[in-house]
Write an enzyme that holds these catalytic residues in place. Structure first.
Site, short mmCIF file in Angstrom:
data_model
loop_
_atom_site.label_atom_id
_atom_site.label_comp_id
_atom_site.label_asym_id
_atom_site.label_seq_id
_atom_site.Cartn_x
_atom_site.Cartn_y
_atom_site.Cartn_z
N THR A 386 -56.53 -1.15 7.17
CA THR A 386 -56.24 -1.98 8.34
C THR A 386 -56.99 -1.42 9.54
O THR A 386 -57.27 -0.24 9.61
CB THR A 386 -54.73 -1.98 8.63
OG1 THR A 386 -54.05 -2.48 7.49
CG2 THR A 386 -54.35 -2.86 9.82
N ASP A 428 -48.17 -6.91 -0.35
CA ASP A 428 -47.29 -6.99 0.83
C ASP A 428 -46.10 -7.92 0.59
O ASP A 428 -45.18 -7.98 1.39
CB ASP A 428 -48.07 -7.46 2.07
CG ASP A 428 -48.68 -6.28 2.83
OD1 ASP A 428 -48.24 -5.13 2.61
OD2 ASP A 428 -49.58 -6.50 3.65
N SER A 458 -46.77 -5.65 8.55
CA SER A 458 -46.29 -4.71 9.58
C SER A 458 -47.16 -4.76 10.84
O SER A 458 -46.84 -4.11 11.83
CB SER A 458 -46.29 -3.28 9.05
OG SER A 458 -45.35 -3.12 8.03
N GLY A 478 -51.83 1.40 9.57
CA GLY A 478 -51.02 2.42 8.91
C GLY A 478 -49.73 1.86 8.32
O GLY A 478 -48.70 2.54 8.33
N GLY A 479 -49.79 0.62 7.81
CA GLY A 479 -48.61 0.04 7.17
C GLY A 479 -47.42 0.05 8.13
O GLY A 479 -47.58 -0.21 9.33
O1 DON Z 1 -50.10 -6.21 6.76
C1 DON Z 1 -49.60 -5.14 6.46
O2 DON Z 1 -48.51 -4.76 6.82
C2 DON Z 1 -50.39 -4.17 5.61
N1 DON Z 1 -51.35 -4.90 4.83
C3 DON Z 1 -51.01 -3.17 6.50
C4 DON Z 1 -51.71 -2.09 5.77
C5 DON Z 1 -52.19 -1.02 6.64
O3 DON Z 1 -51.91 -0.94 7.79
C6 DON Z 1 -53.02 -0.01 6.01
N2 DON Z 1 -53.28 1.09 6.88
N3 DON Z 1 -54.08 1.63 7.43
#
Ligand code: DON
Length: 573
Positions: A386, A428, A458, A478-479
């Site tokens: 992300t 997700d 997220s 970061g999820g």
């Molecule tokens: O949309 C989401 O919540 C996830 N796909 C986000 C993933 C994410 O932030 C990965 N990190 N760096």
């Protein structure tokens, strides 16, 4: 421009270990260990500007955005250029095979616009598609062809550009095409992600060719990476990228690739894809008006948390003090419990207006104060591919954009001829009730897979107004640590009055209700950790959490900073 290569940190490669369904104690572990980021001199990862500002997790992408601003583009033109460029220079995190959210403030309208170009489940998707012999198989939802959801990135970029941009697609894509065609120096972050994922990248001919050396080793920071096929694809999209990507030759290539490899996405899925303009959501917070994305984003969760913390006189507690952190932990727990009810609003999910109502916030505050967390429901979640970027222009327009391919290098799968790296956004969704995803978020019914549905995210881009003018913007990657990270950076600026560089560098904590453990960055003082343990909290110390960047805006005085945890660029003029 003040970007120091020395400060582009070692990979932000935290990785949650997957918990098993029946685990009682779920450990969250993060690999890789960049050292004490907080010790660095703030000015080197920040920038000031009088007219415009771009902050990105990639130095080259920030420069691409600035180039567009200087050529007369507005914040939307520059945000799109930056997003396309970061998709080239940080392909482990995002790209045209993914999707995102764009929160836009248009000064002449004095209005916010929220664009959802999140990926969707293909029409052939079904709730049990990741179940094998009665058990969920997360390998299928995170790697390979079934993990891929219908990409929304190009449709979103096109929609934003047509509605608010002043430039054509090829003009804003020019810096990205050049970076892909001529090549760019791999950042320490990218080099680290490639090294970590090399065993998986090796298995995909397209990814191996682009990201690994002929002997199969990973490039070093500073080595040149060239993405010729991606450059050709971007060029081939012309000025009507939706026609080609969703209805033309690119759609046909993606569908052919899917059918050859047992994937579900067909030409009809691409032809049916639409970005959605949604109503932004807002809540007041101590004299500010905070705007963010509605579901399927988690912006509302951050608003709830801010609401519960309002008038808590946090500044008096001290930014890293145990009482402040204890309050944060309790509030995060309440917010994450509510997050489990979020989902694609076209299908099901939270009544966000009720969740942001004063009565609900009071109820949460009461629970947080008295540590009355109801047992957390089993709900879904994820982390690592992300990227967040922020742009402000000379006319007062502001964009906060977060884009994702989900886990690092998405599905670890590409359509080689297109140079197109595919997302693993299907993970997700809740792949089964109570089953945690890559981010230890557990599957809830509201977020169950349905054809055409968007998985819960997220991501939470945010813009804050003060007295009717944009005051700050933030967002992160970061999820689920995006939610806690955006919250803490916002509080650092709004309550503790830190400048953006200090606000993003401050050590952070994360608590998502399940598992019952508070994650602390190792930069939090040991005495503080001991004090929290003495209060009864179970702690897990990790090198670092997600990356968050921020801008503060005052007339003629723009300040922006990228997060040293991941590196990047902040440029102003
Ligand atoms: O949309 C989401 O919540 C996830 N796909 C986000 C993933 C994410 O932030 C990965 N990190 N760096």
């Amino acid at each position: 421009m003040a970007v120091s290569k020395a400060l582009m940190f070692a990979p932000h490669s935290a990785k949650f270990l997957r918990a098993t369904l029946l685990s009682v104690a779920i450990a969250i572990s993060f690999s890789i260990a960049p050292p004490s980021f907080a010790a660095d001199a703030a000015p080197d990862r920040s920038a000031v500007g009088t007219h415009g500002m771009v902050v990105s997790e990639s130095e080259q992408a920030a420069a691409a955005g600035l180039e567009i601003l200087k050529h007369g583009g507005n914040a939307v033109d520059a945000a799109v250029a930056t997003a396309l460029a970061v998709g080239v220079t940080n392909p482990a995190s995002c790209g045209i095979g993914g999707g995102g959210f764009m929160l836009i403030y248009i000064a002449s309208d004095r209005a916010f616009y929220a664009l959802d170009y999140r990926e969707t489940a293909p029409l052939k998707a079904h709730p049990d598609m990741f179940m094998q012999n009665g058990k969920p198989n997360p390998e299928l939802s995170q790697n390979g062809v079934l993990a891929v959801a219908v990409p929304g990135e190009i449709a979103g970029i096109d929609a934003a550009l047509r509605r608010f941009g002043t430039m054509k697609f090829q003009q804003v894509a020019t810096p990205a095409i050049k970076l892909a065609d001529v090549g760019f120096a791999a950042s320490p972050h990218l080099a680290g992600e490639i090294a970590q994922m090399a065993p998986k990248l090796k298995d995909d001919s397209g990814l191996r060719e682009v990201f690994l050396k002929p002997d199969g080793s990973a490039p070093k920071p500073g080595d040149t990476i060239v993405e010729k096929n991606l450059a050709a694809t971007l060029k081939g999209l012309g000025d009507d990228p939706v026609a080609s990507f969703y209805h033309g030759s690119v759609a046909a290539s993606i569908a052919a690739f899917m059918s050859a490899h047992g994937g579900l996405i067909g030409t009809i899925d691409l032809a049916n894809y639409r970005p959605v303009w949604r109503n932004p959501i807002r809540r007041h917070f101590e004299g500010y008006d905070v705007y963010t994305m509605p579901p399927p984003s988690s912006g509302g969760v951050v608003l709830e948390m801010l609401g519960v913390l309002e008038s808590g006189h946090l500044a008096g507690l001290g930014v890293d003090s145990p009482p402040y952190l204890a309050r944060l932990i309790e509030v995060m727990r309440q917010g994450f419990i509510d997050r489990a009810k979020y989902a694609d609003p076209s299908f099901a999910g939270a009544d966000v207006a009720r969740m942001l109502s004063d009565s609900h916030i009071l109820e949460l505050r009461e629970r947080a104060l008295h540590k009355k967390s109801p047992p957390a429901p089993g709900a879904p979640a994820h982390d690592h591919g992300t990227s967040n970027l922020l742009v402000a222009d000379k006319d007062g327009n502001v964009v906060a954009l977060t884009t994702t391919i989900n886990t690092v290098f998405g599905a670890k799968l590409s359509v080689p001829a297109l140079g197109l790296l595919l997302n693993d956004e299907m993970d997700d969704f809740g792949i089964a009730p109570g089953v945690p995803n890559a981010y230890h978020l557990e599957g809830e019914l509201a977020n169950q897979i349905r054809p055409g549905k968007r998985p819960l995210s997220s991501m939470a881009p945010m813009i804050v107004m003060k007295k009717g003018r944009p005051y700050m913007a933030t967002g992160g990657s970061g999820g689920p640590t995006i939610i806690s990270g955006v919250l803490q950076v916002a509080l650092n600026i709004l309550d503790f009055h830190l400048d953006p560089a200090s606000a993003v560098a401050e050590p952070r904590i994360h608590d998502q209700a399940v598992p019952i453990v508070v994650i602390f960055e190792e930069a939090v003082a040991p005495a503080t950790r001991t004090a929290l343990e003495a209060m009864g909290y179970k702690l897990k110390v990790v090198p670092m959490l997600g990356a968050v960047n921020a801008i503060t805006l005052a007339p003629g005085n723009l300040r922006g900073a990228f997060d040293p945890r991941k590196g990047g660029g902040a440029v102003g003029y």
